[in-house]
Structures are given as structure tokens and as C-alpha cells.
Design an enzyme around this catalytic site. Structure first.
Site, mmCIF file in Angstrom:
data_model
loop_
_atom_site.group_PDB
_atom_site.id
_atom_site.type_symbol
_atom_site.label_atom_id
_atom_site.label_comp_id
_atom_site.label_asym_id
_atom_site.label_seq_id
_atom_site.Cartn_x
_atom_site.Cartn_y
_atom_site.Cartn_z
ATOM 1 N N CYS A 193 -8.230 -0.972 8.059
ATOM 2 C CA CYS A 193 -6.848 -1.087 7.571
ATOM 3 C C CYS A 193 -6.302 0.277 7.160
ATOM 4 C CB CYS A 193 -6.759 -2.067 6.407
ATOM 5 S SG CYS A 193 -6.912 -3.769 6.968
ATOM 6 N N ARG B 236 -19.327 0.574 4.783
ATOM 7 C CA ARG B 236 -20.705 0.075 4.802
ATOM 8 C C ARG B 236 -20.892 -0.971 5.881
ATOM 9 N NH1 ARG B 236 -20.645 -2.121 -0.899
ATOM 10 N NH2 ARG B 236 -18.433 -2.052 -0.385
ATOM 11 N N GLU C 147 0.839 -1.199 0.000
ATOM 12 C CA GLU C 147 0.000 0.000 0.000
ATOM 13 C C GLU C 147 0.877 1.253 0.000
ATOM 14 O OE1 GLU C 147 -3.000 -0.113 -0.625
ATOM 15 O OE2 GLU C 147 -3.675 -2.125 -0.019
HETATM 16 N N1 PCA Z 1 -8.786 -6.063 6.723
HETATM 17 C C1 PCA Z 1 -9.708 -4.977 6.929
HETATM 18 C C2 PCA Z 1 -9.652 -4.654 8.392
HETATM 19 C C3 PCA Z 1 -8.929 -5.782 9.021
HETATM 20 C C4 PCA Z 1 -8.347 -6.549 7.910
HETATM 21 O O1 PCA Z 1 -7.569 -7.502 8.021
HETATM 22 C C5 PCA Z 1 -9.440 -3.800 6.018
HETATM 23 O O2 PCA Z 1 -8.852 -3.991 4.944
HETATM 24 O O3 PCA Z 1 -9.831 -2.679 6.346
#
Ligand code: PCA
Length: 224
Positions: free
Chosen positions: A146, A93, A83
Site C-alpha cells: 500500500c 515481514r 493517509e
Molecule cells: N493492504 C496492504 C496491501 C494491500 C492491501 O489492501 C497494505 O496495507 O500494504
């Protein structure tokens, strides 16, 4: 002696089993051999907007890491997503695990709109992609917990340490077939808010390969 904080999450709506827990543990096991001088602290963050901020902040204070990487799962993605951008927005949502359902709420009222990752994401991508590993650069970590944790991590460190966020796809044990068997009692659902892909396909990667990608990402970050 350098210190790594590696965070992961547990289950949340639509994802009854979060592969980040086992992948973080396995990555730490690999690093114990490949980077014996690195102290690795694993920390589970709650899948809660407010709770994740608190636990992350406590972990940063307690461990004062030299590198901090947070892991999350993005159901429906095919590759490990390095990311690159965290945005100052909670909007989902689905409710978090504390029941909070946030719509267009800034994470920090006085914070910048976005932070870039402070991990060497381009270098990690190029090195791992060259060896054929399933990695990609990603420009959205979604708008759920996240992205929230990613933003908090960048806000707390302000570029002082290499820190960032990596989304992993759903996983399968190393020996299992590459399609995820849906457990009828616990349906798995991909949400775009959580970085997922709402295509109906739920590709998986082997846990061992995911752990190796995280291990290699740490080693490349240490060298950068
Ligand atoms: N994925 C979610 C929150 C926790 C996770 O492992 C996300 O991408 O927001």
C-alpha cells in the site's frame, strides 16, 4: 468531464478477503448518482511490489485521470485512514503475492524520502468527522504494497492532480454484527507493515458506510 481512477486490491497473506474491492465498486455506484459527470475507472492492483507499479502506471497512462485515489485495507484499524505520507521504502515481514519479500529497499533510488498526499486530507477529515463518520488522519501507510503504491502514485503525478491513498478497516456487510467472524480455514491476521494494528482485535465497519466515506472523499476533493 472529469475522470477518477479508483484502485483497490485483492487478497494477500493474512487477509483472505480484501474489502477494498466491494467498497470501491459501491463507491462507484454512489458516485454514478451523486457525481454523474464524473467518469470512474476502477482498477484492481496486484498485491505485488513490482506488479502494482506496472499496473498502476498502465492505468495512469490509459485513463489520464483528473483525480486518483488508491484504496487498501489495514486490518485492526478502527477508522478510515486518510493517509498523508508515503515513504520511499519497501520493508515487510510478509512476502507479496509474487513471493517477493523486501527488506529496506528504496522504491526509487533517486526519489525523495517521502511525498505528502495531494488529496485535501485535512478538509476531508474535518468535514466527515464533523458529521460523525469514522475517519482519521494517518501518518503511516506502513511499508508494504500500500505504501509502495501510494509512493508510486505521488512520484508519477508530482502534485499535478489530486492523488493519494486511503486505508480502510476490515468490513462487514451492512446488516451483520460488528465483530468479524473468523473463518477457521482462512485466518485473518493484522500486520503492522501493512498498516495494520497487531492488537488481536479486528474491528469492522459496514461496507455501505465505507463506500459513503470514499464517495464523500471524492466529492470533497472535486470541490477543493
Ligand atoms: N493492504 C496492504 C496491501 C494491500 C492491501 O489492501 C497494505 O496495507 O500494504
Amino acid at each position: 468531464m472529469a475522470t477518477l481512477l479508483l484502485t483497490y486490491f485483492g487478497a494477500f497473506e493474512g487477509v483472505p478477503y480484501n474489502p477494498t474491492r466491494v467498497v470501491a465498486r459501491r463507491a462507484a455506484d454512489l458516485l454514478a448518482v451523486s457525481a454523474p459527470d464524473l467518469t470512474v475507472h476502477l482498477k484492481e492492483l496486484p498485491v505485488e511490489f513490482a506488479g502494482s507499479s506496472r499496473v498502476l502506471s498502465e492505468a495512469l497512462d490509459a485513463y489520464e485521470p483528473d483525480i486518483a485515489i488508491s484504496l487498501g485495507v489495514a486490518a485492526g484499524r478502527e477508522k478510515v485512514s486518510l493517509e498523508r505520507v508515503a515513504i520511499n521504502l519497501d520493508a515487510a515481514r510478509i512476502a507479496d503475492n509474487a513471493g517477493a519479500q523486501l527488506t529496506d529497499t528504496p522504491i526509487h533510488l533517486d526519489g525523495p524520502d517521502a511525498y505528502f498526499s495531494a488529496l485535501p486530507t485535512r478538509t476531508i477529515y474535518e468535514e466527515l468527522n464533523r458529521t460523525g463518520l469514522p475517519v482519521e488522519l494517518s501518518y503511516t501507510a506502513g511499508t508494504f504494497v500500500c505504501n509502495h503504491v501510494f509512493y508510486e502514485l505521488m512520484h508519477a503525478n508530482q502534485g499535478s492532480i489530486p492523488a493519494g491513498f486511503i486505508h480502510i478497516p476490515l468490513s462487514h456487510p451492512n446488516h451483520a454484527p460488528e465483530t468479524l467472524k473468523q473463518d477457521a480455514g482462512k485466518p485473518i491476521r493484522a500486520h503492522a507493515d501493512t498498516g495494520g494494528v497487531e492488537s488481536g482485535e479486528l474491528p469492522t465497519l459496514a461496507e455501505g458506510q465505507l463506500a459513503a466515506i470514499i464517495e464523500q472523499s471524492v466529492l470533497i476533493t472535486e470541490r477543493a
